[in-house]
Every structure is written in C-alpha cells, then in structure tokens.
Design a protein around this motif. Structure first.
Motif: not given
Length: 1008
Positions: A460-466
């Motif tokens: 999911e972080s590939l989309r939303d960032g981390m």
C-alpha cells in the motif's frame, strides 16, 4: 575454524567475527557539540528553531518551524473521519528532504501544546536556503490542516511559550519504537437532529498519554509532569520502500516453501518477527542441519530450563583433569553418519545474545574438549580420546538450567545402553517446554501471516508513501520518565501490528550519546542488528500515513486545547464576491472557519425595515454604527438613532461629512430636544392627530376607552383655545385643561338644570346628580399620572412644556443628516409615549400629505422592546394595532424605514418581527428567540437545523448572521455569517463630546 552453512531462511547467515563487527558498527557516532537557537520576530512570534551539530568535523544544521493547534471543532469527535483527515495531510508530504514533525509538550502552570511542523537538514552553508524552503512549507502545512478539519484554530508559537524548548534540555530520555495504533475514529453523524445522538466512536491513543502526563496531583490540584514528546517523519524514497518490500517477500517465500516440503531435519530455524517483536527483544542465531550426514557449527545463546537424567557405565584409560567453577561452557565440532532411523525436529524460538549458563548437581564437574567420531548400524561402537583425571565408573545425575532459544528432542540407542533425553524451550525468558510438530505448524502459520501483514503495509505504501519515523520523550525527572514509559505502552501498543510499539532498553553510555541526537533533532543512524527487520537503523520504524494518525489532533479537551465547540453550520452560505455596495464586514468561510477575502455588502435594493438582535456585548453597537455610517456614506440615506446610553457618540467620527451629524438629548442644558406633541404636524388634521396621541397616552398609561375619548376631546379644546388666544399649546395646557374639564363636568352634575351646557353629553349630565364612578376614575387616573409633568424640573416639562420654541417635524426630517437622540434622561414611564409620539409625528406627517420623504430615512431604536408593547388582549383600550405595527406595515411607502435593536426577537410584537426583510443576529441566549430566528429563515430549528440554533449561542463578538428576505432567487435567501468591521466605540463624556460636536457645528456655520 568455524564453518557455516547457508541458512534456507536467510535470517542471519554470518560468522562469529561478522556478528561482533555488526555490534561495533551499531554504536552511534559521537556528536562533537550540539546547540540550537530559537528565533522570534519583533512582535514576539516564533519564526524557527535552528539546531547545529558537528560530527567528525562536519557541520550540519536543521531548521524546524512549528504550528500551534489551539482548538478544533467537535466534528473531530462525532462526525469527521479523523483517520482520513490526518492521513491525507501526510500523503506524499512535501519533498523527500522535508520532514514532518509532531510535538506534544506540557509544563505545570502552562497549557498543553499540540504542535506540528516541518524540519529540514543540510550543510551549515545552506542555512538561508533551508530557512526559505521551510518557510514555504510551513505555510502549506497550515493550509492542509485547515482543509482537512472543518474548524481548526492555528496560532503561531509566541514568546510566552518559549518554555517548550526547555524540554530539549530535560535529563531523562525515553525511546519509543514500533508501529503505533492508528486513529480508529470513524464517527458518523445523522444530520444535526436533536433527537439522535452521534455514535460515541473515538480513539484513545495520544489522549491517554496526554491525560496521564497532566494528571499528577499535588494536593487537590492536578499538576502533571513536565515533558516534551516529538516524532519526526522522514519521507522514504520509492526505491527504499521497494527494497524493504523485496526483503519481506523474500523471507516470506522461504518460509512458505520450507513448510511445503515438510522440513523435518534438525534445522533450527527462527521466527524472529513473531517472537522478537511480539514478546521481547532478543538477538543471536543458531545453525544446524542433518539429512543422513550432518555437519554443523553451533554458537548458541539460550535461556531455558531443561532436565537431563543420564546413567552410563564405561571404561576409561587416561588422565583426567577436572575444573569445577559452577560454569559449563562447551564448543565442539562433530560429524555424524546415521543409517538407522535417526532424525530430529527442532524449532528456534527467538534469538538471544550469545551466552550460556548452567547449573548442575554432580559428584564431579567437568570441563572437556574433544573430537568425537561415531558409526552406527543398529548398534553403535565409538572410539573416544578423552583427557580425564581418574579411572572408573561414574554415575551422574544432574539438573541443568540453560538460557537459550533451542528446543531439541533426541532419542537414540547405542551399545553403551544409554538413554539421553534433552528437552528445552523458552520464549523471551519463559519456562521451557517441548514443541510438537503441530506447534511447529502453528508457528509457521503465525510467522507467515505476520510477514503477509507486513507485506500488505509496504505494498500500500508504494501508492501512499511511507515514513521513517522516530519518537522520543524527554522528561524532567525520573518519576515522569517512568510514567511516560508506562503510558506509551498503554496508549500506543496495537496487538494487531506486525511490529508493536515498545520502549527500548538502552544503557547509560548509549543514552548519553543518544541525547545529543535527540536534542539536536539529528537522525540516529546506528545500524539495525536484526536483519529480518526492513528498517536499516535501530531507532527508526517504517510507518504508513495511516499509522501516523496515532499522532493526530486529540479528540478531548486539555488545558489550553479545546475540541468540543460547535463549528459554523454547513447550512450557512458563502456568497463570495458581491456587487459594489455598503461594506459591513467580511464573510466567514463555514468550511474553514476563517474570514474570506470577500466583503459582505448591503445594496440599496436590500434596504428595508431591519431587526438587529443579540445579547449584551456581542457586537450590536459596532454593527449599528457600521451599518449607519456605511449606508449613509454610500447612499446618502438619513438616519435618526434613539439611544438610551452614550454608546453611539463615537458615530460622529465615522460619518463621512461631519457637518451632517446632528445631536440632541433630553438633558437640560446639553443640546436639549424640545418637541410639542400637542400641536399636530403641519398638514396633519387634528382629527387624525388627536386620536393618535390619545391612543398613545392611554396605551402607555394603561387607560381605557373612556379616557381615550376624554383626551381626544380635551386636545381639541386646547388647540382651539390656543388658536383663539394666539399661543402655542403644550402638554402643560393639556394637563391643566383635563383638570378644568373634570371640574366643569362635576359642576354640571351638581347644578343640574342650572348648569351651563356646551354639548349633548352635558345634557345627560344635567339629569344625573352624581358623576359616574368610572368617569371619576378615568379623570383621576389621567390627572394623577400627568400632573407630575407640570413640575418645572421634570424632563417632560422641560422638553415638552417649557418655552415657546419647539423642533417641528419638518426640521427633524429635512436635509441630509445622521441624527443621534439620547433619551437616557427620560423617565422609564414616559419613554414609550415620547418616542412613540415623535415616530407617529413623522409617520403622519408623511401619510397625511401623501408624499414621500425626499430621501429614505431610517428611524432606529435602541432597546426597542422598551418602547414597544406586545398586545396581551387584556388592555383597557381595545385597539386594532399599535402605532408601530401600522408604521411597520405602511411606512416604506413614504421612504420611512424602521430599525429595531433588542436582545431577542421574542420581545418584538409578532406582526413587527414578521415584516422585517433584513435580520441581523448576534449571539442570542433565549431559546425561543433562537428558534424564531431560524424558523423565519425557512429552516427547521427543532430537528434538521438544530446546529444553527446552537451556533447562535456561541458566536464570538462581532460575528453575526445576516439574512435578507428581499431576494430575486432562492439561493440569496440563505443565512450568511459575517465578521463585522470593528469600529472604535469608546464612550465620550459630556465635556469631550461637547468640544468635538461644537467644532463640527462651528464648521457647519462657517460653510453655510
């Protein structure tokens, strides 16, 4: 030399030397010095904090800017999806080099500080560039907060709050690591119904920490603990998220494939993610593998309890050396070849530091080193070279306690008739237990699920960032440190997390170095010892924007922080840019709770009767002066304001042309207003005027129909006599004539047939010996109430009887003017009659002549309820409608407009309130009044628009709702929230005001 074999789980495939090398590299570099400065502008507003460090001769600088969130509206508790609001703020936040900062701070005697900001690091030579970039992004961060929350009050840090930065010098440090529990609030509200309660769904994350840290009692007072807690979120690059995800997927693949081929060899694998995260901090590793032939090198640290019972009988020949010190340590290398049914199943639970300790009860204690080679074919023959002290037979019984992470169960038969059983196990220091194949499957499944959960986070972080996050708490004393650590565990731990929050145990040496990093906001870059973690540094945690919501705005009230107030209702309109008109104030943006850049203008076509409602000190006076001055200056409309106080004298400074300002009072010697209500205005018939005045007198004095008739006749008698004798009749003549008329009528009753009669009613009186009691009572009531007006010191006598020069209606309404009439000197019992009489004179002056005033003219009444009476139906005089009800209905036809100022619309007669096209509402305390306002605006105050009713009770000073019912389209009929332009309304004493006004009058004469 120790040999190593590839570990199929790839959790730790290194030698002893490599392990020691990692331990050394995991230590923090020492910072040579730490300093920081806080910069405030000339107004005492915080600009930024500059942190400087020097490490190995390299100078670095960090600039932090902060916002102080003081309050947020209560939809954060009941309506707003707080999780989504805060998460959206951090999605793809700023640039990679810009970090997000969350800060909580408290000090006894001060307010709780909830702050958010930005942080940027660079070389010292780049300081000015960093300051400029952070200045841009702190502005954008403020706007993102305003966009995310319906009403949020954001203020800069001030010089009085500089104590916040004292927290960086606190002595005690707490390091928090792990994935925190996210904000779970998803409150949903059904309209604004007063009959349904919003669900009580709220989070308990940061609130628990803030409550606990401010709850320490000193006596009966909650004093709290001083602390500073901050978190820094560094945005991860896309490549780093991919690297971490690959690492997780690689380990997950090996776990899954190993389970599918049903590995049952003596491979001691580990579940570090499950147990090291979930149950404690452990480090170490174990290798062992056998499949027909086994070669292994083992370095083991274990903590367990094992029971070993062994009976052996053997023949030895050699020398024996025994060393006994209560410690058993062994290192060995073995090679075993098995052809008959051998096999072990082993599970390594957790990883520990490499040490071994034991305890045994024996006849002798041994320390031995040796090489053993054995071949077995159903039977076992072994050759051993052993160095021992002694020959003979030894029987050993021992109970050993070992600390480790290895569970092994071994059974074997050999020629020596030896039965050896060793069972050990342990989880984070727990008691040992045997591990069955079923349990192994369970642990396999649990580990796989945990890795899969982590995999989903990173996908999911590939989309939303981390974010690479680090959280530290600085406390002033040891007690506060303990409280903070326990509250962290209570508030932030999420049992569903793949990496639950925990407080790190750091030694004194490490803490001393780490403090320098914490105080300088520098990132500690000590390498992570556990390679199964995706994070490369041991003080950091990778978290998603969703998980950062654990640090979002608190949903409870704290000292200096409010989250319970009502927002501006969504049903309030924002008209936006308006056509040119008289500017009153700025429109409020109901979504952002900030002033919009567009003004609220009143156009000429909007003008009509106006009602201005609100409690004391809510802004009515300011609005009235702004309304009068803006409308007069823009459209040259006339105003006459009747005031009971001295609050409006400052109006003289707001009129564009001061020579148009007029002033009168009912105070002797201070620009007195002298009016004569006995004489009809020019052009008004006595037969119209006299009943109107008689009605006013009777209505205000509580007199009945007979009194009304008597006054009407007596007025006419006074006017005719004055005309015959050539003088101006006044109220004094009316009162004296009432007394003479009473005596004349009484005399007719006494004289009977001999009486002099002048009317038909006198004939009736001739035939009755006594005056009827009700007639006597009417005369007595009238004379008793009016005779005090004949006192030369009475304000009525001075303004309505004394002298022969009175201001006429023509003089009142002619020319261009803003006329302030102060009525405070009038006694309460005559106010209604005098003010109603002046108003009636103006109205009938216009109506009788059937002409409009040359210019629209407003008559505005402060405390209008004191001069208006709502008919109860029990009045002695039955009248169809009061003079004001008539004026309110007809006056606009003559360019005459009325303005009513009072605290609640409930105090106005219904017929008047219902005919007010322009309504201005400030804070209203009266419940019925609030509902009346909302209903008049076409809303439902009981169910659907109850939020409007509540908001009317909580408006700040100067904020009002304006609604115009003279609309061309339905959209224009909505309420608009306006912040009135504040004007100076200082009270001017008589001497000061006289000086100002006389200068104005002198200019008027000079100009004329």
């Amino acid at each position: 030399m120790a040999r190593k074999k590839k570990n199929i789980f790839n959790t730790l495939d290194i030698s002893v030397d490599k392990l020691e090398e990692i331990h050394q590299k995991s230590k923090l570099e020492c910072i040579d010095y730490v300093s920081f400065d806080t910069l405030f502008d000339e107004k005492g507003i915080f600009d930024c904090a500059i942190f400087k460090t020097k490490t190995n001769g390299k100078k670095r600088v960090r600039v932090m800017r902060l916002l102080h969130v003081k309050s947020v509206a209560n939809p954060i508790r009941t309506e707003l999806d707080n999780e989504k609001a805060f998460r959206n703020i951090l999605n793809k936040f700023a640039k990679v080099e810009i970090s997000f900062v969350s800060l909580y701070s408290y000090k006894p005697g001060e307010n709780v500080i909830v702050g958010y900001g930005v942080l940027m690091e660079g070389d010292e030579s780049e300081l000015e560039k960093i300051k400029k970039v952070t200045s841009l992004y702190i502005g954008s961060l403020e706007e993102k907060f305003r966009a995310a929350y319906s009403i949020v009050e954001i203020e800069p840090i001030t010089l009085s709050e500089e104590w916040i930065f004292e927290g960086f010098y606190y002595d005690h440090l707490t390091v928090m690591r792990g994935v925190p529990k996210p904000d779970a609030s998803t409150g949903a509200r059904v309209g604004s119904s007063g009959y349904s309660n919003a669900p009580m769904v709220g989070r308990q994350v940061s609130e628990i920490l803030l409550r606990g840290m401010t709850a320490n009692k000193k006596g009966k007072i909650a004093q709290g603990h001083p602390f500073l807690m901050y978190s820094v979120f560094d945005q991860l690059k896309y490549e780093e998220i991919e690297r971490a995800l690959y690492h997780i997927q690689n380990t997950l693949g090996k776990l899954s494939s190993s389970r599918e081929i049903s590995v049952s060899e003596s491979e001691n694998f580990s579940f570090p993610l499950l147990f090291a995260f979930g149950f404690g901090e452990m480090t170490g590793h174990t290798h062992s593998a056998s499949a027909g032939e086994d070669k292994s090198t083992s370095i083991s640290g274990s903590e367990a309890v094992s029971k070993n019972i062994s009976n052996s009988k053997g023949l030895t020949d050699g020398e024996s050396h025994t060393i006994t010190d209560g410690v058993n340590a062994s290192t060995g290398e073995s090679k075993t070849h098995t052809e008959n049914g051998g096999g072990t199943v082993g599970v390594n639970i957790g990883i520990n530091d490499n040490y071994n300790w034991g305890k045994s009860d024996a006849d002798a204690e041994n320390s031995a080193q040796g090489n053993s080679h054995a071949n077995a074919d159903g039977k076992s023959t072994s050759v051993s070279n052993t160095a021992t002290e002694g020959n003979g037979i030894s029987n050993t019984k021992g109970i050993a306690e070992s600390k480790g992470t290895s569970t092994t169960e071994t059974q074997a038969e050999n020629k020596g008739t030896s039965n050896n059983s060793n069972i050990s196990g342990g989880v984070s220091g727990g008691d040992g237990s045997g591990i069955s194949r079923h349990q192994v499957d369970h642990f396999f499944q649990f580990a796989i699920e945990t890795y899969m959960k982590n995999e989903r986070r990173f996908q999911e972080s590939l989309r939303d960032g981390m974010f690479d996050s680090r959280t530290f708490i600085l406390t002033k004393n040891e007690q506060a440190k303990v409280v903070a650590e326990e509250l962290v565990k209570q508030s932030y731990i999420d049992n569903q997390s793949p990496f639950p929050v925990r407080v790190l145990d750091i030694d004194k040496e490490e803490e001393a170095i780490l403090k320098k990093y914490v105080k300088s906001l520098a990132k500690p870059t000590a390498p992570e010892l556990k390679p199964f973690l995706p994070e490369p540094y041991k003080y950091s945690t990778y978290i998603t924007p969703l998980e950062t919501t654990a640090f979002s705005l608190p949903q409870e009230n704290f000292q200096g922080y409010l989250s319970s107030f009502d927002p501006i209702p969504r049903s309030i309109a924002l008209p936006g840019k308006m056509d040119d008109g008289a500017e009153i104030g700025y429109q409020l943006n109901p979504a952002l709770n900030v002033l919009s850049p567009t003004a609220f203008n009143i156009f000429f076509d909007m003008l009509g009767h106006i009602g201005i409602f609100g409690a004391t000190n809510t802004g009515k006076t300011v609005f009235v002066q702004k309304f009068i001055s803006s409308i007069h200056n823009k459209y040259d409309i006339n105003f006459m304001l009747f005031d009971w106080t001295r609050n409006h004298r400052s109006l003289i400074g707001h009129v564009k042309d001061p020579k148009k300002f007029r002033y009168n009072s009912f105070e002797e010697g201070y620009f007195p207003l002298k009016v004569n209500l006995v004489v009809p205005p020019r052009g008004v018939s006595p037969f119209v005027w006299n009943p109107a005045i008689a009605e006013l007198l009777c209505y205000t004095m509580g007199l009945g129909e007979r009194s009304f008739r008597i006054i009407t006749k007596v007025l006419r008698m006074v006017q005719e006599r004055a005309k015959e004798q050539g003088y101006i009749p006044t109220m004094e003549h009316l009162v004296r004539q009432l007394a003479r008329e009473y005596a004349r009528r009484a005399k007719i009753h006494v004289d009977g047939k001999n009486a002099h009669i002048t009317s038909v009613s006198d004939t009736i009186r001739q035939n009755t010996k006594f005056m009827p009691s009700n007639e006597q009572q009417s005369f007595n009531s009238m004379i008793e109430r009016m005779e005090e007006w004949l006192d030369p010191e009475h304000p009525v006598y001075k303004s309505m009887c004394e002298g022969d020069r009175f201001m006429t209606v023509e003089e009142l309404v002619s020319g261009d003017f803003v006329h302030l009439v102060e009525c405070g000197q009038l006694p309460a019992e005559v106010r209604q009659f005098v003010i109603n009489g002046i108003t009636a004179a103006v109205f009938y002056y216009c109506k009788s002549r059937d002409v409009k005033l040359k210019k629209p003219t407003y008559l505005i009444f402060e405390e209008a309820h004191t001069i208006l009476k709502t008919k109860s139906g029990n009045e002695p005089l039955d009248i169809g409608e009061t003079i004001f009800e008539t004026i309110n209905r007809e006056a606009r036809n003559f360019n005459l407009l009325i303005g009513y100022i009072c605290q609640s619309p409930e105090k106005l007669p219904p017929l008047i309130f219902d005919n007010l096209p322009l309504r201005v509402v400030f804070q209203i305390p009266d419940e019925d009044g609030k509902r009346k306002i909302i209903s008049a605006g076409g809303k439902d105050p009981i169910r659907l628009d109850y939020d409007l009713v509540k908001w009317l009770s909580r408006q700040p000073m100067g904020t009002c709702l304006i609604r115009n019912s003279k609309i061309k389209k339905i959209q224009d009929g909505e309420f608009t929230a306006v912040q009135v332009h504040m004007l100076p309304t200082d009270e001017l004493n008589n001497r000061m005001f006289r000086t100002i006004y006389e200068k104005t009058k002198y200019k008027q004469k000079t100009i004329s």
